[in-house]
Each structure stands twice: as structure tokens, then as C-alpha cells.
Design an enzyme around this catalytic site. Structure first.
Site, PDB file in Angstrom:
ATOM      1  CB  SER A   1       2.615   1.042  -8.843  1.00 28.88           C
ATOM      2  OG  SER A   1       1.312   1.528  -8.974  1.00 28.88           O
TER       3      SER A   1
ATOM      4  CG  ASP B   1      -0.278   3.691  -2.100  1.00 33.72           C
ATOM      5  OD1 ASP B   1      -1.172   4.039  -2.884  1.00 33.72           O
ATOM      6  OD2 ASP B   1       0.610   2.864  -2.400  1.00 33.72           O
TER       7      ASP B   1
ATOM      8  CG  HIS C   1       1.232   4.874  -5.309  1.00 33.57           C
ATOM      9  ND1 HIS C   1       1.084   3.529  -5.018  1.00 33.57           N
ATOM     10  CD2 HIS C   1       1.473   4.946  -6.640  1.00 33.57           C
ATOM     11  CE1 HIS C   1       1.217   2.831  -6.138  1.00 33.57           C
ATOM     12  NE2 HIS C   1       1.461   3.674  -7.125  1.00 33.57           N
TER      13      HIS C   1
END
Length: 311
Positions: free
Chosen positions: A160, A254, A284
Site C-alpha cells: 500500500s 481493492d 486491500h
């Protein structure tokens, strides 16, 4: 696409828990909520031979680090090294929140792993996180002999926001003629603060990470106008040629899926060898949720195998 049953169960657990959205609380409260989530969702950590807390100098201070050496490594053996940047929207997370991921990658790849506790917003705005990531990478390479690692076999990785930093470090060091990064592993990376993709529209609500939370993270991390800087949005870099071979993981449900895959496509177009893997049923952050999502371990094993092959 069909949502993975474990991911669906986790989303239902999150709905029942009723925790406030990050964008409705202050940064310190959000950090506490994130820590609680990581404790509940991380599986039992894999064993490694050694962990050691270190620090790298930066202007005006130091960057905390944690070194992991895998079981089977002999004393004085020079190992390949993976430098890892944790996720959390450039606001949340730390070395402890991603201890399980780093242990897993070290144990399964046979590489040393160095986890980086970079500065975050809102206390430390962009580009503080980038500066710390670069400083840590350079310090690890410069002190390879003392750390029993091989600087000629050095990779960067992150999930991320950490995937964003790994991509940015690769670009930065290519342009600066700095550390020779041999490989980059980008796990559902944030690559463009435009956040206007189809996956943002499809999955920006109800799939744990929300579009509103991403806008809140942006406000904590960036000043107005910073989103156009390639160090914040690496998808906007002019040229991706000459970057290290890449492994890019995305998740099907996501909001960041499309920008991660767009970055992978641009790498391919620039002549960079890229391996991509979309975990179609996942959400995610699933790599840090192995207590609930069984596919987390499978995905980390596959990433570790790729790392072992490419370093």
C-alpha cells in the site's frame, strides 16, 4: 469476480465491530484502531534466527529499523537483503504492525529483511517519508559488511503506502545513481493520488479501505499540489525505463487495484521485467490478515519464492 469467503467473513466482522472510520477521528486515535486491528488479524509469527533493532541516521535524527535473519543462516554469512516499508496510508503502522509479514518473507525467502519505521503525517508531511526511505536504503547498503548482507543483492518492497515508497526509492536511486536496487516488490501499491480509476468507483465503499479514507490519508500526508510530484504519485514519473525487475500484487476488490496494475503496465512498456499477480477475490490489506484470510500465507509464500529466484 467472487469475493473470497475469508475476505467476506472479515468484512462482516468489521461491520459488526462498528469501529469509526479513520476519516472521522484524529490521527492518534486512527493509529490505535489500526494497532488493534493488526493484533486481531495477524497470525502467529514464523520463527527467524535473529531480530535486531537498529537505526539509520537522517538529517536531524534517526530512522528506526529492524533486521530479521532467517533460520539456517550461519554467523557471518552474507545474505541477500529485502528492505521493507510498511503500509498504513503514510499515517498508520510501524515496525510492529508488519512484524509478521517481515518474518514470513525472511523465513520463506532465505533473505535478510530490514523493516523501516519512516516518519509519517500529519506530524511529518511529504517528503519526510520518502527522505527516510532513501536514507534507510542507503545506510543498509553502506553498512552491508557489518550487517552480514550482500549489497549486490538488495531489493525493496512494501504494501500500500509502503509499496508507493518502494517504487519511489527505486526511481530515486536510479536517477541519483545511488543504491543499485536489484528488485522491487509492490504489494497493492498506491501509485497516483488522482484516485479516479474504475476500481475506486467500484470498491471505494464497503471493502475495508474506502475512497473517503484515502482522501483523509492524502490530507494528512500531502500539502495541496504535492499530489503531482512523482515522489507522491510514481505513476506520474516521466520515464520508468531502467528500473529494477518488479513483482506487483493487486487485489480484485481493492480501490487501489487499477493504479497498481497501471504502474505494472507502464513498467512493462518501459522494458522492465515484471511479474504481476491479481488475487481476484481479495481485499486491500489481505497480506496482513492471515489469522482470518488463509490466502495471505499463500501470497506471501509466492512473493518469497519470487524474491529468492530474483536475488
Amino acid at each position: 469476480m467472487t469475493l473470497d469467503p475469508d475476505a467476506a467473513r472479515l468484512l462482516e466482522m468489521a461491520r459488526k465491530a462498528g469501529k469509526p472510520p479513520y476519516e472521522t477521528v484524529d490521527a492518534e486515535t486512527a493509529r490505535q484502531l489500526y494497532r488493534e486491528g493488526r493484533r486481531a488479524l495477524q497470525p502467529e509469527p514464523l520463527a527467524v534466527a535473529e531480530t535486531r533493532d537498529l537505526s539509520a541516521p537522517r538529517p536531524g535524527g534517526t530512522v528506526p529499523l529492524r533486521l530479521y535473519r532467517p533460520d539456517g543462516a550461519t554467523a557471518g554469512e552474507s545474505l541477500p537483503v529485502l528492505i521493507y516499508f510498511h503500509g498504513g496510508g503514510w499515517v498508520l503502522g510501524d515496525i510492529d504492525s508488519h512484524d509478521g509479514v517481515c518474518r514470513h518473507l525472511a523465513a520463506r525467502s532465505g533473505c535478510a529483511v530490514v523493516s523501516v519505521d519512516y516518519r509519517m503525517g500529519p506530524e511529518h508531511k511529504f517528503p519526510a517519508a520518502v527522505d527516510d526511505a532513501v536514507a534507510a536504503t542507503r545506510w543498509v547498503a553502506a553498512n552491508a559488511a557489518e550487517l552480514d548482507i550482500d549489497p549486490a543483492r538488495l531489493a525493496v518492497a512494501g504494501d500500500s503506502a509502503g509499496g508507493n515508497l518502494a517504487a519511489v526509492v527505486s526511481l530515486h536511486e536510479r536517477d541519483a545513481g545511488g543504491v543499485a536496487v536489484g528488485a522491487q516488490m509492490l504489494f497493492y501499491p498506491a501509485t497516483d493520488f488522482a484516485m479516479d480509476t474504475e476500481s475506486h468507483r467500484l470498491f471505494g465503499e464497503g471493502h475495508l479501505l474506502t475512497h473517503a479514507a484515502m482522501r483523509w490519508f492524502q490530507a494528512q500526508y500531502l500539502a495541496p499540489g504535492d499530489e503531482a510530484d512523482w515522489r507522491a504519485s510514481p505513476l506520474r514519473a516521466d520515464d520508468l525505463a531502467g528500473l529494477p525487475t518488479a513483482y506487483v500484487i493487486t487485489a480484485g476488490f481493492d480501490p487501489l487495484r487499477d493504479e497498481g496494475e497501471a504502474y505494472a503496465r507502464r513498467l512493462v512498456e518501459a522494458g522492465v521485467p515484471v511479474t504481476t499477480r491479481r488475487y481476484t477475490g481479495q481485499i486491500h490489506g489481505f497480506l496482513t490478515m492471515g489469522r482470518i484470510i488463509a490466502q495471505s500465507a499463500e501470497a506471501l509464500d509466492a512473493a518469497a519464492k519470487w524474491l529468492r529466484t530474483n536475488l
